[in-house]
Write an enzyme that holds these catalytic residues in place. Structure first.
Site, mmCIF file in Angstrom:
data_model
loop_
_atom_site.group_PDB
_atom_site.id
_atom_site.type_symbol
_atom_site.label_atom_id
_atom_site.label_comp_id
_atom_site.label_asym_id
_atom_site.label_seq_id
_atom_site.Cartn_x
_atom_site.Cartn_y
_atom_site.Cartn_z
ATOM 1 N N SER A 150 0.880 -1.217 -0.148
ATOM 2 C CA SER A 150 -0.106 0.105 -0.106
ATOM 3 C C SER A 150 0.801 1.253 -0.018
ATOM 4 O O SER A 150 0.273 2.377 -0.268
ATOM 5 C CB SER A 150 -0.939 0.293 1.334
ATOM 6 N N CYS B 53 -13.480 -4.981 0.651
ATOM 7 C CA CYS B 53 -12.205 -4.921 -0.164
ATOM 8 C C CYS B 53 -11.205 -5.996 0.194
ATOM 9 O O CYS B 53 -10.802 -6.559 -1.109
ATOM 10 C CB CYS B 53 -11.574 -3.725 0.369
ATOM 11 N N CYS C 243 -10.482 4.875 1.932
ATOM 12 C CA CYS C 243 -9.723 5.208 0.699
ATOM 13 C C CYS C 243 -10.478 6.039 -0.093
ATOM 14 O O CYS C 243 -9.829 7.061 -0.699
ATOM 15 C CB CYS C 243 -8.822 4.232 0.084
#
Length: 382
Positions: free
Chosen positions: A22, A118, A215
């Site tokens: 990430s 997710c 996000c």
């Protein structure tokens, strides 16, 4: 992803692993540890959301994730570790599998948890499938959770040892077959140890702060995001008490969640909390705190990592991430639903959130809350 992500050889003795990077400290240290342990490592950053299509953060002090800076940081870490690195565009899958259900849930009076979706649909489905296609033996992430393989070959998901960071709650929907290919290198570490390792590995993100937002909601304003995505559909209605008395009006049920106290838009001589949201009548019910407590709930779409041996059994559970586990009795059903009852009343059971079941530090499974049985809150998600 280019065909030659891994070398032409069969890889190291420990196997090939794709690390979901990430650009943060945790996934960067995970990659470094796996390389140190002898795996053949490649890094992949998922491009999930184009921040250019959304408003910039409004100076609230939070650092959003999944920015261009994060992608560049992940690339810098990969360069430091001398591992192959690629960016994988999964924006369409993310929009369809995560963002769409997020908006739909709020419009149905529920409070979704997109991080779990997710993990389930993007990381451990779309990305894991790609990793296997590329010749990887494993996919690794920076989650604070543990994966253990028993002598009989069965794989278990367990809590991370750092209970302040423990993230097994977000992984309950992982299947046993997926777990066989997953690695969680940080599961036995505490956050301060991960920071120390980042310094020792001389990673360029060693001092980077953690992201604190969903996000794709850069400004942390969920209601405004929902309105931007669905064209300001009207869901206004009455705010009522448990006897049905109208106390005021609201601008949309997507602006409320069970247990909410602030931002109700009504005056009262004592604190009031949201106790029920009805998507059909668009009524938001409020009441004193004692009306938030319930002795039972129903959940659906249950995933079992450890299938139950009996139709009724005892366990502990969490109905939200930061909650301490509480005792419960579990009644299973053939239609993928479970009913939980609690010896002591539980506060603010919230449809749309996950309930995760544990036996000690082992994750048994979990599902999505659809009903607060005491309050007969029967909202179903879209």
């Amino acid at each position: 992803m280019r065909k030659g992500l891994f070398s032409g050889s069969t890889g190291s003795g420990r196997g090939r692993v794709v690390v979901a990077m990430s650009g943060g400290v945790d996934s960067s240290v995970a990659a470094a540890l796996l390389k140190e342990q002898g795996y053949e490592v490649a890094g992949v950053t998922m491009q999930l959301w184009d921040k250019g299509r959304e408003e910039a953060a409004r100076g609230n002090g939070h650092r959003p994730c999944c920015t261009l800076e994060d992608v560049m940081d992940a690339a810098r870490v990969a360069d430091r570790l001398k591992i192959p690195f690629e960016v994988l565009n999964l924006e369409e899958e993310f929009k369809r599998q995560v963002v769409g259900p997020f908006v739909d849930s709020y419009r149905c009076g529920m409070t979704p948890n997109p991080c779990i979706l997710c993990n389930e649909r993007i990381k451990f489905q779309a990305l894991l499938d790609r990793a296997v296609e590329w010749g990887a033996d494993f996919l690794a992430t920076g989650h604070y959770a543990r994966r253990e393989v028993a002598a009989d070959g069965l794989v278990r998901l367990k809590k991370g040892v750092d209970l302040s960071k423990e993230q097994s709650y977000f992984l309950f929907s992982t299947t046993p077959d997926q777990l066989k290919r997953l690695l969680f290198p940080l599961g036995t570490l505490c956050k301060h140890e991960v920071r120390r390792l980042a310094e020792e590995f001389r990673l360029p993100v060693a001092k980077k702060s953690e992201s604190q937002e969903i996000c794709f909601v850069a400004d942390n304003d969920y209601a405004a995001f929902v309105e931007r995505r669905d064209g300001h559909q009207a869901t206004s209605g009455n705010i009522i008490d448990c006897q049905g008395k109208v106390l005021g009006r609201h601008d949309g049920i997507h602006r409320f969640t069970i247990g909410q106290r602030r931002g109700l838009g009504i005056a009262a001589p004592h604190p009031l909390y949201v106790t029920r949201i009805d998507p059909h009548t668009r009524e938001v019910t409020v009441g004193p705190e004692q009306e938030l407590y319930t002795h039972a709930l129903e959940a659906r779409d249950v995933n079992w990592i450890v299938p139950p041996a009996q139709e009724v059994f005892s366990a502990t559970c969490k109905i939200r991430y930061r909650q301490q586990p509480v005792d419960c009795a579990v009644q299973t059903a053939e239609n993928g639903k479970i009913e939980l009852s609690f010896p002591e009343p539980v506060r603010a059971v919230t449809p749309g959130q996950a309930v995760v079941l544990y036996d000690g530090d082992t994750v048994l499974g979990g599902g999505w809350i659809v009903k607060n049985i005491l309050n007969e809150d029967t909202r179903e998600s879209a």
